[in-house]
Motif scaffolding. Sequence first.
Motif, PDB file in Angstrom:
ATOM      1  N   MET A   1     118.956   4.896 -15.263  1.00  0.00           N
ATOM      2  CA  MET A   1     118.331   6.031 -14.569  1.00  0.00           C
ATOM      3  C   MET A   1     118.143   5.688 -13.095  1.00  0.00           C
ATOM      4  O   MET A   1     117.585   4.648 -12.765  1.00  0.00           O
ATOM      5  CB  MET A   1     116.976   6.347 -15.202  1.00  0.00           C
ATOM      6  CG  MET A   1     116.226   7.460 -14.502  1.00  0.00           C
ATOM      7  SD  MET A   1     114.533   7.601 -15.113  1.00  0.00           S
ATOM      8  CE  MET A   1     114.002   9.033 -14.185  1.00  0.00           C
ATOM      9  N   ASP A  35     118.879  10.799 -10.587  1.00  0.00           N
ATOM     10  CA  ASP A  35     118.444  11.546 -11.770  1.00  0.00           C
ATOM     11  C   ASP A  35     117.069  12.176 -11.544  1.00  0.00           C
ATOM     12  O   ASP A  35     116.755  13.204 -12.126  1.00  0.00           O
ATOM     13  CB  ASP A  35     118.373  10.615 -12.979  1.00  0.00           C
ATOM     14  CG  ASP A  35     119.723  10.024 -13.333  1.00  0.00           C
ATOM     15  OD1 ASP A  35     120.627  10.801 -13.684  1.00  0.00           O
ATOM     16  OD2 ASP A  35     119.879   8.788 -13.235  1.00  0.00           O
ATOM     17  N   GLU A  77     121.428  18.950  -9.917  1.00  0.00           N
ATOM     18  CA  GLU A  77     121.386  18.417 -11.280  1.00  0.00           C
ATOM     19  C   GLU A  77     120.489  17.185 -11.366  1.00  0.00           C
ATOM     20  O   GLU A  77     120.878  16.120 -11.869  1.00  0.00           O
ATOM     21  CB  GLU A  77     122.799  18.101 -11.790  1.00  0.00           C
ATOM     22  CG  GLU A  77     123.684  19.332 -11.882  1.00  0.00           C
ATOM     23  CD  GLU A  77     125.050  19.024 -12.477  1.00  0.00           C
ATOM     24  OE1 GLU A  77     125.475  17.851 -12.427  1.00  0.00           O
ATOM     25  OE2 GLU A  77     125.684  19.953 -13.019  1.00  0.00           O
ATOM     26  N   CYS A  78     119.261  17.327 -10.844  1.00  0.00           N
ATOM     27  CA  CYS A  78     118.296  16.236 -10.911  1.00  0.00           C
ATOM     28  C   CYS A  78     116.901  16.791 -11.175  1.00  0.00           C
ATOM     29  O   CYS A  78     116.613  17.958 -10.895  1.00  0.00           O
ATOM     30  CB  CYS A  78     118.292  15.418  -9.619  1.00  0.00           C
ATOM     31  SG  CYS A  78     117.717  16.332  -8.170  1.00  0.00           S
ATOM     32  N   TYR A  79     116.060  15.952 -11.738  1.00  0.00           N
ATOM     33  CA  TYR A  79     114.640  16.288 -11.867  1.00  0.00           C
ATOM     34  C   TYR A  79     113.992  16.147 -10.491  1.00  0.00           C
ATOM     35  O   TYR A  79     114.351  15.254  -9.714  1.00  0.00           O
ATOM     36  CB  TYR A  79     113.941  15.336 -12.836  1.00  0.00           C
ATOM     37  CG  TYR A  79     114.256  15.547 -14.297  1.00  0.00           C
ATOM     38  CD1 TYR A  79     113.295  16.041 -15.168  1.00  0.00           C
ATOM     39  CD2 TYR A  79     115.507  15.218 -14.816  1.00  0.00           C
ATOM     40  CE1 TYR A  79     113.562  16.211 -16.520  1.00  0.00           C
ATOM     41  CE2 TYR A  79     115.792  15.382 -16.165  1.00  0.00           C
ATOM     42  CZ  TYR A  79     114.821  15.886 -17.015  1.00  0.00           C
ATOM     43  OH  TYR A  79     115.087  16.055 -18.356  1.00  0.00           O
ATOM     44  N   ASP A 100     112.996  20.191 -14.227  1.00  0.00           N
ATOM     45  CA  ASP A 100     114.129  19.449 -14.781  1.00  0.00           C
ATOM     46  C   ASP A 100     115.437  19.834 -14.089  1.00  0.00           C
ATOM     47  O   ASP A 100     115.472  20.705 -13.212  1.00  0.00           O
ATOM     48  CB  ASP A 100     114.215  19.613 -16.304  1.00  0.00           C
ATOM     49  CG  ASP A 100     114.631  21.009 -16.756  1.00  0.00           C
ATOM     50  OD1 ASP A 100     115.126  21.809 -15.937  1.00  0.00           O
ATOM     51  OD2 ASP A 100     114.458  21.307 -17.956  1.00  0.00           O
ATOM     52  N   LYS A 101     116.521  19.180 -14.482  1.00  0.00           N
ATOM     53  CA  LYS A 101     117.794  19.359 -13.777  1.00  0.00           C
ATOM     54  C   LYS A 101     118.446  20.704 -14.053  1.00  0.00           C
ATOM     55  O   LYS A 101     119.416  21.064 -13.380  1.00  0.00           O
ATOM     56  CB  LYS A 101     118.751  18.227 -14.125  1.00  0.00           C
ATOM     57  CG  LYS A 101     119.147  18.133 -15.581  1.00  0.00           C
ATOM     58  CD  LYS A 101     120.014  16.906 -15.798  1.00  0.00           C
ATOM     59  CE  LYS A 101     120.466  16.779 -17.236  1.00  0.00           C
ATOM     60  NZ  LYS A 101     121.271  15.547 -17.450  1.00  0.00           N
ATOM     61  N   ASN A 128     108.199  14.561 -22.581  1.00  0.00           N
ATOM     62  CA  ASN A 128     109.392  13.912 -23.106  1.00  0.00           C
ATOM     63  C   ASN A 128     110.633  14.404 -22.383  1.00  0.00           C
ATOM     64  O   ASN A 128     110.847  15.613 -22.260  1.00  0.00           O
ATOM     65  CB  ASN A 128     109.518  14.175 -24.611  1.00  0.00           C
ATOM     66  CG  ASN A 128     110.716  13.462 -25.204  1.00  0.00           C
ATOM     67  OD1 ASN A 128     111.759  14.069 -25.455  1.00  0.00           O
ATOM     68  ND2 ASN A 128     110.588  12.173 -25.435  1.00  0.00           N
ATOM     69  N   THR A 129     111.429  13.477 -21.871  1.00  0.00           N
ATOM     70  CA  THR A 129     112.686  13.806 -21.190  1.00  0.00           C
ATOM     71  C   THR A 129     113.786  12.909 -21.734  1.00  0.00           C
ATOM     72  O   THR A 129     113.535  11.989 -22.516  1.00  0.00           O
ATOM     73  CB  THR A 129     112.580  13.587 -19.662  1.00  0.00           C
ATOM     74  OG1 THR A 129     112.615  12.174 -19.388  1.00  0.00           O
ATOM     75  CG2 THR A 129     111.303  14.184 -19.095  1.00  0.00           C
ATOM     76  N   GLU A 130     114.989  13.152 -21.289  1.00  0.00           N
ATOM     77  CA  GLU A 130     116.117  12.321 -21.723  1.00  0.00           C
ATOM     78  C   GLU A 130     115.985  10.883 -21.233  1.00  0.00           C
ATOM     79  O   GLU A 130     116.685   9.984 -21.721  1.00  0.00           O
ATOM     80  CB  GLU A 130     117.425  12.923 -21.213  1.00  0.00           C
ATOM     81  CG  GLU A 130     117.534  12.948 -19.698  1.00  0.00           C
ATOM     82  CD  GLU A 130     118.488  14.022 -19.202  1.00  0.00           C
ATOM     83  OE1 GLU A 130     119.679  13.695 -19.055  1.00  0.00           O
ATOM     84  OE2 GLU A 130     118.035  15.160 -18.975  1.00  0.00           O
ATOM     85  N   PHE A 131     115.079  10.649 -20.260  1.00  0.00           N
ATOM     86  CA  PHE A 131     114.889   9.310 -19.702  1.00  0.00           C
ATOM     87  C   PHE A 131     113.635   8.631 -20.253  1.00  0.00           C
ATOM     88  O   PHE A 131     113.243   7.569 -19.772  1.00  0.00           O
ATOM     89  CB  PHE A 131     114.794   9.394 -18.177  1.00  0.00           C
ATOM     90  CG  PHE A 131     115.968  10.089 -17.556  1.00  0.00           C
ATOM     91  CD1 PHE A 131     117.234   9.520 -17.582  1.00  0.00           C
ATOM     92  CD2 PHE A 131     115.823  11.347 -16.975  1.00  0.00           C
ATOM     93  CE1 PHE A 131     118.322  10.172 -17.025  1.00  0.00           C
ATOM     94  CE2 PHE A 131     116.909  12.004 -16.413  1.00  0.00           C
ATOM     95  CZ  PHE A 131     118.162  11.419 -16.444  1.00  0.00           C
ATOM     96  N   ASN A 133     109.407   9.194 -21.778  1.00  0.00           N
ATOM     97  CA  ASN A 133     108.212   9.989 -21.512  1.00  0.00           C
ATOM     98  C   ASN A 133     107.720   9.752 -20.091  1.00  0.00           C
ATOM     99  O   ASN A 133     107.529   8.601 -19.660  1.00  0.00           O
ATOM    100  CB  ASN A 133     107.103   9.632 -22.496  1.00  0.00           C
ATOM    101  CG  ASN A 133     107.413  10.111 -23.904  1.00  0.00           C
ATOM    102  OD1 ASN A 133     108.036  11.150 -24.095  1.00  0.00           O
ATOM    103  ND2 ASN A 133     106.998   9.341 -24.897  1.00  0.00           N
TER     104      ASN A 133
END
Length: 247
Positions: A1, A35, A77-79, A100-101, A128-131, A133
């Motif tokens: 990340m 990211d 495309e980023c948080y 979010d992205k 909760n995210t793809e990366f 918490n």
Amino acid sequence: MKVCLIPPKIEIRNPAENLQRFQARLAEVAPYQPDLVCLPECAFTGYLYEHEDFEKFAEPIPGETTDVVSKLAKECECYICFGMTEKAQEDVYGSAVLIDKAGQLIHVHRKISEHPPFATGNEVEPINTEFGNISVLLCGDLFDDGVKASVSRDTNILILPLARSFDGKSPDLERWLKEERQAYADEVRKVGVTGLIVNSLEDSALPEASFGGAMIVSPDGEVLAESEHGTDKALIFEMGSVMAKGG
């Protein structure tokens, strides 16, 4: 990340100009494909606390500013996480939002350790995210032991938007290195979570000007990376395994 912390140089009470500057900064860092992009507390207005400023600059969430930043997050495309003054139906809060992205507003943290005339929040919620918490604390929250204790043990990343200054000359590199830098790292260590600290930068001729800079602190309090105190230089860092909590 890959994370990018931007301590922007802002013009107080000029959100339109500051948003434009952020858009330009985002274009500069886009080739690095971050990211997550983090901005300070009150990122586009400066830290304001007078009722007349609330009338002019506090905004609902979602609102005009979150809509603009949501579009930027989707384009890049980023948080994106940033602080702002929130005008809620019942009161005004110092808040931070996480987008979010896909451009969706997924979290609002209301500052808990805050003074009147602001209202205060009452919880720290991990998202909760793809990366992993992600939790957010705003400025004074980091120095409040009760607030730090409420950070979930499941948190992997702690975002810390600040608008901090010295009671005197600011920025002050000597004071930062001797007194402040380690104090911030120690507070992150108490939480035991990787901390992303980013501070606003204001005109040093102003009283109590925020002093800029950014740093990333490991769960055990080690400063892993930092940008220069008193500057608006972006800090880009590959997180790797440092997201794991300390022992």
